[in-house]
Design a protein around this motif. Structure first.
Motif, PDB file in Angstrom:
ATOM      1  N   PHE A 137       0.887  -1.412   0.049  1.00 36.42           N
ATOM      2  CA  PHE A 137      -0.032  -0.105   0.079  1.00 36.42           C
ATOM      3  C   PHE A 137       0.743   1.060  -0.174  1.00 36.42           C
ATOM      4  O   PHE A 137       0.606   2.136  -0.614  1.00 36.42           O
ATOM      5  CB  PHE A 137      -0.740   0.071   1.211  1.00 36.42           C
ATOM      6  CG  PHE A 137      -1.867   1.207   1.254  1.00 36.42           C
ATOM      7  CD1 PHE A 137      -3.201   1.085   0.786  1.00 36.42           C
ATOM      8  CD2 PHE A 137      -1.588   2.385   1.946  1.00 36.42           C
ATOM      9  CE1 PHE A 137      -3.886   2.183   0.782  1.00 36.42           C
ATOM     10  CE2 PHE A 137      -2.504   3.226   2.116  1.00 36.42           C
ATOM     11  CZ  PHE A 137      -3.556   3.227   1.550  1.00 36.42           C
ATOM     12  N   ARG A 138       1.848   1.219   0.925  1.00 40.46           N
ATOM     13  CA  ARG A 138       2.461   2.289   1.050  1.00 40.46           C
ATOM     14  C   ARG A 138       3.454   2.811  -0.478  1.00 40.46           C
ATOM     15  O   ARG A 138       3.692   3.743  -0.800  1.00 40.46           O
ATOM     16  CB  ARG A 138       3.842   2.395   1.980  1.00 40.46           C
ATOM     17  CG  ARG A 138       3.042   2.457   3.648  1.00 40.46           C
ATOM     18  CD  ARG A 138       4.343   2.695   4.692  1.00 40.46           C
ATOM     19  NE  ARG A 138       5.170   1.810   4.554  1.00 40.46           N
ATOM     20  CZ  ARG A 138       5.061   0.894   5.375  1.00 40.46           C
ATOM     21  NH1 ARG A 138       4.194   0.567   6.060  1.00 40.46           N
ATOM     22  NH2 ARG A 138       6.043  -0.130   5.185  1.00 40.46           N
ATOM     23  N   HIS A 139       4.075   1.665  -1.180  1.00 43.16           N
ATOM     24  CA  HIS A 139       4.742   1.645  -2.240  1.00 43.16           C
ATOM     25  C   HIS A 139       3.834   2.430  -3.298  1.00 43.16           C
ATOM     26  O   HIS A 139       4.337   3.221  -4.073  1.00 43.16           O
ATOM     27  CB  HIS A 139       5.084   0.496  -2.632  1.00 43.16           C
ATOM     28  CG  HIS A 139       5.982   0.414  -3.833  1.00 43.16           C
ATOM     29  ND1 HIS A 139       7.224   0.662  -4.171  1.00 43.16           N
ATOM     30  CD2 HIS A 139       5.397   0.174  -5.247  1.00 43.16           C
ATOM     31  CE1 HIS A 139       7.415   0.617  -5.395  1.00 43.16           C
ATOM     32  NE2 HIS A 139       6.486   0.283  -6.086  1.00 43.16           N
ATOM     33  N   PHE A 140       2.427   1.976  -3.332  1.00 47.38           N
ATOM     34  CA  PHE A 140       1.662   2.773  -4.489  1.00 47.38           C
ATOM     35  C   PHE A 140       1.028   3.665  -3.986  1.00 47.38           C
ATOM     36  O   PHE A 140       0.157   4.409  -4.663  1.00 47.38           O
ATOM     37  CB  PHE A 140       0.772   1.498  -5.102  1.00 47.38           C
ATOM     38  CG  PHE A 140       1.410   0.300  -5.673  1.00 47.38           C
ATOM     39  CD1 PHE A 140       1.689   0.596  -7.175  1.00 47.38           C
ATOM     40  CD2 PHE A 140       1.924  -0.833  -5.268  1.00 47.38           C
ATOM     41  CE1 PHE A 140       2.474  -0.420  -7.813  1.00 47.38           C
ATOM     42  CE2 PHE A 140       2.166  -1.718  -5.802  1.00 47.38           C
ATOM     43  CZ  PHE A 140       2.845  -1.538  -7.091  1.00 47.38           C
ATOM     44  N   ASP A 141       1.031   4.281  -2.587  1.00 49.42           N
ATOM     45  CA  ASP A 141       0.576   5.594  -2.361  1.00 49.42           C
ATOM     46  C   ASP A 141       1.264   6.612  -2.996  1.00 49.42           C
ATOM     47  O   ASP A 141       2.195   7.390  -2.335  1.00 49.42           O
ATOM     48  CB  ASP A 141       0.424   5.509  -0.743  1.00 49.42           C
ATOM     49  CG  ASP A 141      -0.198   6.881  -0.199  1.00 49.42           C
ATOM     50  OD1 ASP A 141      -1.087   7.610  -1.332  1.00 49.42           O
ATOM     51  OD2 ASP A 141      -0.129   7.038   0.832  1.00 49.42           O
ATOM     52  N   ASN A 142       1.246   7.005  -4.237  1.00 50.70           N
ATOM     53  CA  ASN A 142       2.119   7.903  -4.989  1.00 50.70           C
ATOM     54  C   ASN A 142       1.940   9.371  -4.459  1.00 50.70           C
ATOM     55  O   ASN A 142       2.819  10.307  -4.240  1.00 50.70           O
ATOM     56  CB  ASN A 142       2.005   7.714  -6.241  1.00 50.70           C
ATOM     57  CG  ASN A 142       2.414   6.610  -6.960  1.00 50.70           C
ATOM     58  OD1 ASN A 142       3.311   6.307  -6.681  1.00 50.70           O
ATOM     59  ND2 ASN A 142       1.538   6.199  -7.798  1.00 50.70           N
ATOM     60  N   ASN A 143       0.619   9.607  -3.949  1.00 51.54           N
ATOM     61  CA  ASN A 143       0.383  11.068  -3.408  1.00 51.54           C
ATOM     62  C   ASN A 143       0.599  11.280  -1.983  1.00 51.54           C
ATOM     63  O   ASN A 143       0.427  12.273  -1.557  1.00 51.54           O
ATOM     64  CB  ASN A 143      -0.967  11.511  -3.925  1.00 51.54           C
ATOM     65  CG  ASN A 143      -2.263  10.356  -3.252  1.00 51.54           C
ATOM     66  OD1 ASN A 143      -1.861   9.701  -2.598  1.00 51.54           O
ATOM     67  ND2 ASN A 143      -3.293  10.790  -4.024  1.00 51.54           N
ATOM     68  N   GLN A 144       0.827  10.085  -1.165  1.00 47.08           N
ATOM     69  CA  GLN A 144       1.350  10.363   0.026  1.00 47.08           C
ATOM     70  C   GLN A 144       0.057  10.673   1.071  1.00 47.08           C
ATOM     71  O   GLN A 144       0.197  11.555   1.907  1.00 47.08           O
ATOM     72  CB  GLN A 144       2.250  11.244   0.226  1.00 47.08           C
ATOM     73  CG  GLN A 144       3.747  10.845  -0.444  1.00 47.08           C
ATOM     74  CD  GLN A 144       4.212   9.453   0.014  1.00 47.08           C
ATOM     75  OE1 GLN A 144       4.394   9.177   1.291  1.00 47.08           O
ATOM     76  NE2 GLN A 144       4.628   8.715  -0.883  1.00 47.08           N
ATOM     77  N   MET A 145      -1.105  10.271   0.359  1.00 42.88           N
ATOM     78  CA  MET A 145      -2.358  10.814   1.036  1.00 42.88           C
ATOM     79  C   MET A 145      -3.064   9.576   1.837  1.00 42.88           C
ATOM     80  O   MET A 145      -4.217   9.766   2.454  1.00 42.88           O
ATOM     81  CB  MET A 145      -3.489  11.310   0.121  1.00 42.88           C
ATOM     82  CG  MET A 145      -2.999  12.660  -0.536  1.00 42.88           C
ATOM     83  SD  MET A 145      -2.787  13.845   0.548  1.00 42.88           S
ATOM     84  CE  MET A 145      -4.339  14.226   0.829  1.00 42.88           C
ATOM     85  N   ASN A 146      -2.563   8.422   2.086  1.00 40.44           N
ATOM     86  CA  ASN A 146      -3.029   7.305   2.664  1.00 40.44           C
ATOM     87  C   ASN A 146      -4.227   6.584   1.954  1.00 40.44           C
ATOM     88  O   ASN A 146      -4.930   6.403   2.576  1.00 40.44           O
ATOM     89  CB  ASN A 146      -3.179   7.757   4.068  1.00 40.44           C
ATOM     90  CG  ASN A 146      -3.216   6.445   5.082  1.00 40.44           C
ATOM     91  OD1 ASN A 146      -2.434   5.507   4.780  1.00 40.44           O
ATOM     92  ND2 ASN A 146      -4.013   6.539   6.038  1.00 40.44           N
ATOM     93  N   SER A 147      -4.229   6.835   0.645  1.00 39.72           N
ATOM     94  CA  SER A 147      -5.114   6.449  -0.115  1.00 39.72           C
ATOM     95  C   SER A 147      -4.581   5.943  -1.539  1.00 39.72           C
ATOM     96  O   SER A 147      -3.424   6.480  -1.979  1.00 39.72           O
ATOM     97  CB  SER A 147      -6.359   7.734  -0.287  1.00 39.72           C
ATOM     98  OG  SER A 147      -5.857   8.586  -0.910  1.00 39.72           O
ATOM     99  N   LEU A 148      -5.298   5.242  -2.238  1.00 39.66           N
ATOM    100  CA  LEU A 148      -4.874   4.601  -3.748  1.00 39.66           C
ATOM    101  C   LEU A 148      -6.109   5.227  -4.534  1.00 39.66           C
ATOM    102  O   LEU A 148      -7.312   4.942  -4.403  1.00 39.66           O
ATOM    103  CB  LEU A 148      -4.825   3.076  -3.660  1.00 39.66           C
ATOM    104  CG  LEU A 148      -3.818   2.731  -2.593  1.00 39.66           C
ATOM    105  CD1 LEU A 148      -3.770   1.231  -2.842  1.00 39.66           C
ATOM    106  CD2 LEU A 148      -2.281   3.238  -3.088  1.00 39.66           C
ATOM    107  N   SER A 149      -5.422   5.523  -5.759  1.00 43.36           N
ATOM    108  CA  SER A 149      -6.527   5.843  -6.907  1.00 43.36           C
ATOM    109  C   SER A 149      -6.764   4.813  -7.488  1.00 43.36           C
ATOM    110  O   SER A 149      -6.292   3.512  -7.252  1.00 43.36           O
ATOM    111  CB  SER A 149      -5.650   6.825  -7.933  1.00 43.36           C
ATOM    112  OG  SER A 149      -4.649   6.393  -8.490  1.00 43.36           O
ATOM    113  N   SER A 150      -7.324   4.741  -8.459  1.00 41.24           N
ATOM    114  CA  SER A 150      -8.253   3.433  -9.218  1.00 41.24           C
ATOM    115  C   SER A 150      -7.018   2.761  -9.816  1.00 41.24           C
ATOM    116  O   SER A 150      -6.909   1.492  -9.868  1.00 41.24           O
ATOM    117  CB  SER A 150      -9.015   3.857 -10.244  1.00 41.24           C
ATOM    118  OG  SER A 150      -9.571   2.549 -10.945  1.00 41.24           O
ATOM    119  N   SER A 151      -5.885   3.336 -10.488  1.00 37.91           N
ATOM    120  CA  SER A 151      -4.909   2.949 -11.417  1.00 37.91           C
ATOM    121  C   SER A 151      -3.797   2.302 -10.271  1.00 37.91           C
ATOM    122  O   SER A 151      -3.279   1.256 -10.479  1.00 37.91           O
ATOM    123  CB  SER A 151      -4.246   3.935 -12.342  1.00 37.91           C
ATOM    124  OG  SER A 151      -3.828   5.212 -11.518  1.00 37.91           O
TER     125      SER A 151
END
Length: 612
Positions: free
Chosen positions: A487-501
């Motif tokens: 999760f941390r790796h793909f949390d690109n915006n550092q907002m503790n959330s993941l977009s669809s992609s």
């Protein structure tokens, strides 16, 4: 000439002069014998008093005294009387009396006529010829025949006073009418007595030369007086023009001095009443206005002051040229007054210049101090929050509460940072490049504050995730670690959330892949209608997937298939299995290298994440 006629003519001339002086006329020339009319005549034509005399002379000796006084006066005027004594007059010698009277007329009426240095007769004749030259019908050659038609008299009058008669309308053949017109006009308008009758000129063979000369001399003197009046008028007109010009110049001087003094006074009053708002923009505006004043309005005043100095000098020069009294400007409008005002202006300028510069220096110094105080306080608060953040420990719930309290303190700090940025903008506007009161710049503070915001956000997300992980009792620690790191790796915006992609890539990295049409429904369900998947939603989803589908054996079997039964898996193997590039990159970064080949030891990697 007939003696009786001459006697009448001379008596007429004497009576004309006596009447001018207000004296009684004489009935005949014999009345001159007592000397009284003769004295009165001489006082009139000589324009002087003969002093005391016997006004009532009954005795012969009194008459002789009066006549001797007359003869002495005549000789004193340079008139030479030959073979005539007082007794001749007292004894009524008519011939000598007539001769004396003609001599007086010649001396006091004709002799003073001067035309180009000629004698009285020749001068008078030349004057008549010049004045009548424009009139073709007139030809003055003498004082006899040339005047018989009356046109010469009319020409003299028309030449000097064309308003008195119309020469062109005269009947040039009617000499009686022309002569009478000339005599009438001369008597009525020129105050020339009728010394001649029309018949004396028109009806005798040869008019009397002396009589014509005497009468024409009256024209000469009348027009000479007229000329004097004209000359005097021209002189007065010129004098008036000079005075008007000088008055205009003086008025212009006073007006311009008043205007300049008023303008200077207004400007000094404006400076005296001006105030400063306290900010640099206002002080700089007033500084620019002062510079503009120096380069525009002040230069106009300098030029005007010099013009005023020159104008006063011109006035004095003009007055001196015409021998007029010098001009003294009114009190308060002298050049000394103007210089005094000018000195005051220069002093006010210096005061204004120093005041503006001092105000700008004070404002700059205050800007430095205000910025430094705000910046130092801000950095201290940032450091304090950062330090508290690093000291967090203990119960996760208390840590999360503390982090949220710290995060709440960031809002006021953001407002403070905006104020600091505004102060920095003012410093830039004021060209302040150095500040000895602080080592921090607005960029420094903004950068540090951004890092603190990120750190606080990450800390809050980390603790929240840990609390979620702690509550997931149906997952092994290895699974939680794997899911959390993914999760941390793909949390690109550092907002503790993941977009669809990001969510799709994270699932793929864990070996969970969906067709596009299926993934949309999966994402919508996991995100519960939102646009992002939170950490808790991600973990719950993974719990459900793990319980339903995923097992360690399944993952190991999947890696063995991709590796084609090799003890290691290569980058090419991963890519050929149609994994997303992001998943391939993630696995490469997490799996250890295999010792005997150019690949990755997936077995060791799986042993590290699975409990069996």
């Amino acid at each position: 000439m007939d003696k009786a006629w001459e006697t009448v003519q001379q008596k007429s001339r004497v009576n004309t002069k006596l009447s001018v002086g207000g004296h009684p006329e004489i009935a005949n020339l014999s009345q001159m014998s007592d000397g009284v009319p003769l004295i009165q005549l001489l006082e009139i034509i000589g324009d002087t008093s003969l002093g005391r005399y016997n006004k009532v002379s009954r005795m012969r000796i009194q008459k002789v005294e009066n006549v001797n006084k007359c003869l002495e006066f005549i000789r004193s005027r340079g008139v030479n009387l030959t073979n005539i004594g007082a007794e001749d007059i007292v004894d009524e010698n008519l011939k000598l009396i007539l001769g004396m009277i003609w001599t007086l007329i010649l001396r006091f009426t004709i002799a003073d006529i001067n035309e180009e240095g000629l004698s009285a007769k020749e001068g008078l004749l030349l004057w008549c010829q010049r004045k009548t030259a424009p009139y073709h019908e007139v030809n003055v050659r003498d004082f006899t025949y040339s005047w018989a038609d009356g046109l010469a008299f009319c020409a003299l009058i028309h030449r000097h006073r064309p308003d008195l008669l119309d020469f062109d309308s005269l009947d040039k053949t009617d000499r009686h009418r022309n002569t009478q017109l000339a005599f009438d006009v001369a008597s009525e308008h020129l105050n020339i007595p009728k010394l001649l009758d029309v018949e004396d000129v028109c009806d005798i063979t040869k008019p009397d030369e002396r009589s014509i000369m005497t009468y024409v001399a009256q024209y000469f003197h009348a027009f000479s007086e007229l000329g004097k009046v004209d000359t005097a008028g021209r002189r007065i007109a010129k004098f008036a023009e000079v005075m008007e010009s000088v008055w205009s110049m003086e008025n212009d001087y006073e007006r311009r001095v008043k205007a300049l003094l008023q303008a200077i006074d207004n400007k000094m009053a404006e400076w005296e009443s001006s105030t400063f708002r306290g900010d640099y923009a206002d002080a700089k505006r007033q500084s620019i206005e002062f510079v503009n004043y120096k380069t525009s309005l002040k230069r106009t005043w300098v030029a005007e002051k010099r013009d005023i100095d020159t104008l006063l000098g011109n006035i004095q020069t003009k007055l001196k040229t015409y021998d007029l009294l010098p001009y003294h400007p009114p009190r308060g409008l002298t050049l000394e007054d103007l210089d005094h005002f000018w000195t005051g202006l220069l002093a006010a300028e210096e005061k204004r210049y120093r005041l503006i510069n001092a105000k700008i220096r004070d404002i700059k110094e205050k800007l430095r101090q205000d910025f430094a105080k705000q910046a130092n306080d801000f950095q201290a608060k940032v450091n304090a929050i950062s330090h508290e953040l690093t000291l967090l420990d203990g119960d996760l719930d208390r840590q999360l509460t503390h982090v949220r309290q710290l995060n709440a303190r960031l809002g006021p700090l953001a407002d403070t940072l905006e104020r600091i940025q505004a102060l920095d903008d003012q410093c830039v506007e004021a060209n302040i490049e150095e500040n000895d009161y602080t080592i921090y710049s607005a960029d420094d503070l903004s950068f540090d504050f951004g890092l603190l915001e990120q750190a606080t956000q990450k800390k809050s997300a980390f603790i929240s995730n840990q609390i979620v992980s702690r509550n997931m009792t149906n997952l092994t620690p290895g699974q939680l670690e794997e899911f959390e790191s993914t999760f941390r790796h793909f949390d690109n915006n550092q907002m503790n959330s993941l977009s669809s992609s990001d969510f799709n890539a994270a699932l793929a990295s864990l070996g969970i892949m969906y067709e596009d049409e299926d993934f949309a429904g999966v994402f919508a369900k996991c995100a519960q209608g939102g646009t992002e998947v939170s950490f808790e939603q991600f973990i719950n989803f993974m719990v459900g997937v793990t319980e339903d589908r995923t097992s360690a054996d399944q993952v190991r079997e999947s890696f063995r298939i991709v590796a084609a039964d090799k003890p290691y898996v290569t980058e090419l193997d991963l890519k050929q299995s149609m994994m997303p590039p992001a998943v391939v990159g993630y696995l490469q970064s997490t799996m250890p290298r295999h010792d005997s080949a150019d690949g990755y030891n997936y077995q060791e990697y799986l042993d590290s994440v699975f409990s069996h």
